[in-house]
Design an enzyme around this catalytic site. Structure first.
Site, PDB file in Angstrom:
ATOM      1  N   PRO A 114       0.849  -1.193   0.000  1.00 60.31           N
ATOM      2  CA  PRO A 114       0.000   0.000   0.000  1.00 60.31           C
ATOM      3  C   PRO A 114       0.882   1.239   0.000  1.00 60.31           C
ATOM      4  O   PRO A 114       1.809   1.351   0.814  1.00 60.31           O
ATOM      5  CB  PRO A 114      -0.789  -0.129   1.313  1.00 60.31           C
ATOM      6  CG  PRO A 114       0.049  -1.007   2.183  1.00 60.31           C
ATOM      7  CD  PRO A 114       0.785  -1.926   1.272  1.00 60.31           C
ATOM      8  N   MET A 115       0.609   2.185  -0.905  1.00 60.33           N
ATOM      9  CA  MET A 115       1.433   3.392  -1.013  1.00 60.33           C
ATOM     10  C   MET A 115       0.529   4.599  -1.188  1.00 60.33           C
ATOM     11  O   MET A 115      -0.242   4.674  -2.154  1.00 60.33           O
ATOM     12  CB  MET A 115       2.413   3.268  -2.193  1.00 60.33           C
ATOM     13  CG  MET A 115       3.483   2.208  -1.977  1.00 60.33           C
ATOM     14  SD  MET A 115       4.551   1.957  -3.424  1.00 60.33           S
ATOM     15  CE  MET A 115       3.509   0.878  -4.433  1.00 60.33           C
ATOM     16  N   GLN A 122      -6.402  -1.484   3.350  1.00 56.23           N
ATOM     17  CA  GLN A 122      -5.588  -1.118   4.510  1.00 56.23           C
ATOM     18  C   GLN A 122      -6.251   0.012   5.271  1.00 56.23           C
ATOM     19  O   GLN A 122      -6.593   1.049   4.692  1.00 56.23           O
ATOM     20  CB  GLN A 122      -4.170  -0.700   4.126  1.00 56.23           C
ATOM     21  CG  GLN A 122      -3.326  -0.465   5.388  1.00 56.23           C
ATOM     22  CD  GLN A 122      -1.920   0.006   5.126  1.00 56.23           C
ATOM     23  OE1 GLN A 122      -1.718   1.123   4.673  1.00 56.23           O
ATOM     24  NE2 GLN A 122      -0.937  -0.844   5.426  1.00 56.23           N
ATOM     25  N   CYS A 180       3.253   3.136   9.157  1.00 52.38           N
ATOM     26  CA  CYS A 180       3.461   4.441   8.525  1.00 52.38           C
ATOM     27  C   CYS A 180       4.008   5.442   9.540  1.00 52.38           C
ATOM     28  O   CYS A 180       3.422   5.622  10.615  1.00 52.38           O
ATOM     29  CB  CYS A 180       2.157   4.959   7.927  1.00 52.38           C
ATOM     30  SG  CYS A 180       2.348   6.550   7.083  1.00 52.38           S
ATOM     31  N   LYS A 195       0.317  -4.867   9.207  1.00 54.15           N
ATOM     32  CA  LYS A 195       1.596  -4.492   8.602  1.00 54.15           C
ATOM     33  C   LYS A 195       2.323  -3.587   9.584  1.00 54.15           C
ATOM     34  O   LYS A 195       1.793  -2.550   9.989  1.00 54.15           O
ATOM     35  CB  LYS A 195       1.404  -3.784   7.266  1.00 54.15           C
ATOM     36  CG  LYS A 195       2.712  -3.501   6.522  1.00 54.15           C
ATOM     37  CD  LYS A 195       2.429  -2.935   5.132  1.00 54.15           C
ATOM     38  CE  LYS A 195       3.724  -2.832   4.323  1.00 54.15           C
ATOM     39  NZ  LYS A 195       4.635  -1.775   4.821  1.00 54.15           N
ATOM     40  N   ASN A 211       8.810  -7.136   3.903  1.00 51.54           N
ATOM     41  CA  ASN A 211       8.740  -5.928   3.081  1.00 51.54           C
ATOM     42  C   ASN A 211       9.950  -5.066   3.413  1.00 51.54           C
ATOM     43  O   ASN A 211      10.490  -5.131   4.506  1.00 51.54           O
ATOM     44  CB  ASN A 211       7.424  -5.191   3.392  1.00 51.54           C
ATOM     45  CG  ASN A 211       7.332  -3.826   2.742  1.00 51.54           C
ATOM     46  OD1 ASN A 211       7.074  -2.828   3.406  1.00 51.54           O
ATOM     47  ND2 ASN A 211       7.541  -3.755   1.453  1.00 51.54           N
ATOM     48  N   GLY A 212      10.378  -4.264   2.429  1.00 49.57           N
ATOM     49  CA  GLY A 212      11.467  -3.332   2.665  1.00 49.57           C
ATOM     50  C   GLY A 212      12.697  -3.667   1.842  1.00 49.57           C
ATOM     51  O   GLY A 212      13.308  -4.723   2.031  1.00 49.57           O
ATOM     52  N   ARG A 260       7.862   0.478  -4.019  1.00 48.67           N
ATOM     53  CA  ARG A 260       8.179   1.440  -5.069  1.00 48.67           C
ATOM     54  C   ARG A 260       8.840   0.834  -6.295  1.00 48.67           C
ATOM     55  O   ARG A 260       8.648   1.329  -7.409  1.00 48.67           O
ATOM     56  CB  ARG A 260       9.027   2.570  -4.471  1.00 48.67           C
ATOM     57  CG  ARG A 260       8.147   3.562  -3.766  1.00 48.67           C
ATOM     58  CD  ARG A 260       8.804   4.378  -2.701  1.00 48.67           C
ATOM     59  NE  ARG A 260       7.835   5.324  -2.171  1.00 48.67           N
ATOM     60  CZ  ARG A 260       6.856   5.004  -1.312  1.00 48.67           C
ATOM     61  NH1 ARG A 260       6.756   3.762  -0.894  1.00 48.67           N
ATOM     62  NH2 ARG A 260       6.000   5.914  -0.909  1.00 48.67           N
TER      63      ARG A 260
END
Length: 339
Positions: A20-21, A73, A103, A142, A214-215, A238
């Site tokens: 999710p972005m 989300q 976030c 998350k 993630n990451g 991204r």
């Protein structure tokens, strides 16, 4: 094999997800990504529970059936409010409800949700339990490995145990700390060091809790390698947005054993045409969709021309699907192919 398209409800098979972005993974972005992979799990931008429950912003739940499997989300910290937002999301047809505990933005902190919730694991557990009580779809979390001066080796196991006891179905760990003071959200995506090994230790310590990582994952090869080490899934952000074909085009075949519907970038463009025309007929603007398509030819000859034509002209009055053909034609010119 078609049943695998509901992989968000079956954590025994690999879960490959697009993160999710904010400002990026809107419904148009998700529809575009879905044309490249039918199996990847897609996520909405974070939607705040207060916006849904108190603000009546139900339009934030809009999505098309073609997006599935797709997860909603949520951001929030009030268990009853999150429960109501989760119920609304499930009734809207989402395959999963995810709670944002990662976030680091100032706006999220001021609302007492996002990464700051790593400091109150009991509250997160209450939120998870409240959502689980009202929906039948999976409820997932998350998170980060910790925030600020927390010791991840200490706080993360406690956090995981609490949300597991509350009924969390699946955990996605962004394998970095979040520094709530001193780093911007952008810096928090890059500066805190990655600790993949900690995530592997957590997966071994909590074998009954499916975990995804993630990451810093830049390629499908890297995602596969992480899954192969015993994780249930991997999530890319991204890199998938900027290089969607590179990341997504082989997901279906390599991870799920099914052939993708679109075999080329041009196939993807053709698949987008009816969707774009419908959007324009409803009063939408071309750039609202094409801004997500700028990276389709990333790394290919003419990619810069493709981006330039769409960026410069999609905002113009009357811009329509013909602009896609113009961009394709211009990028295939000899000077564009070598530029």
């Amino acid at each position: 094999m078609a049943d695998k398209n509901k992989n968000s409800n079956n954590f025994n098979i690999p879960v490959f997800a697009i993160a999710p972005m904010m400002d990026w993974t809107d419904r148009h972005c998700r529809f575009f990504h879905r044309q490249i992979s039918r199996q990847a799990l897609l996520y909405t931008e974070m939607v705040t529970a207060p916006a849904l429950v108190r603000g009546g912003a139900v339009h934030l739940l809009d999505h098309s059936r073609e997006e599935h499997p797709v997860a909603l989300q949520l951001g929030g910290s009030d268990p009853s409010e999150l429960a109501e937002a989760a119920r609304m999301g499930a009734e809207a047809g989402y395959d999963e409800i995810n709670l944002n505990v990662g976030c680091p933005s100032d706006r999220v902190q001021s609302g007492t949700f996002g990464a700051v919730l790593m400091k109150t694991p009991a509250l997160v557990a209450d939120c998870v339990a409240a959502m689980k009580a009202v929906v039948a779809v999976p409820v997932t979390v998350k998170c980060r490995i910790g925030v600020d001066d927390q010791d991840p080796e200490t706080v993360l196991p406690d956090f995981i145990q609490r949300i597991a006891d509350a009924g969390c179905d699946y955990l996605i760990i962004h394998a970095r700390k979040a520094w709530l003071q001193g780093l911007s959200p952008k810096e928090n995506r890059d500066i805190p060091p990655l600790d993949y090994e900690l995530v592997f230790r957590m997966a071994a310590r909590f074998p009954d809790m499916p975990m995804s990582i993630n990451g810093g994952i830049e390629t499908l090869d890297a995602a596969e390698a992480l899954i192969a080490r015993g994780l249930h899934g991997a999530m890319i952000g991204r890199a998938a947005y900027h290089r969607p074909w590179d990341i997504l085009s082989e997901v279906d075949a390599r991870l799920f054993g099914v052939q993708p519907i679109c075999r080329s970038r041009e196939d993807v463009i053709d698949a987008m045409r009816p969707y774009i025309e419908m959007h324009l007929d409803e009063g939408g603007k071309l750039h609202q969709i094409t801004r997500h398509m700028l990276g389709l030819f990333a790394g290919q000859p003419g990619a810069r021309t493709w981006r330039r034509v769409l960026s410069e002209k999609a905002n113009r009055p009357g811009a329509g699907v013909a602009l896609l053909d113009e961009a394709l034609e211009q990028m295939r010119q000899p000077d564009a192919m070598t530029g």
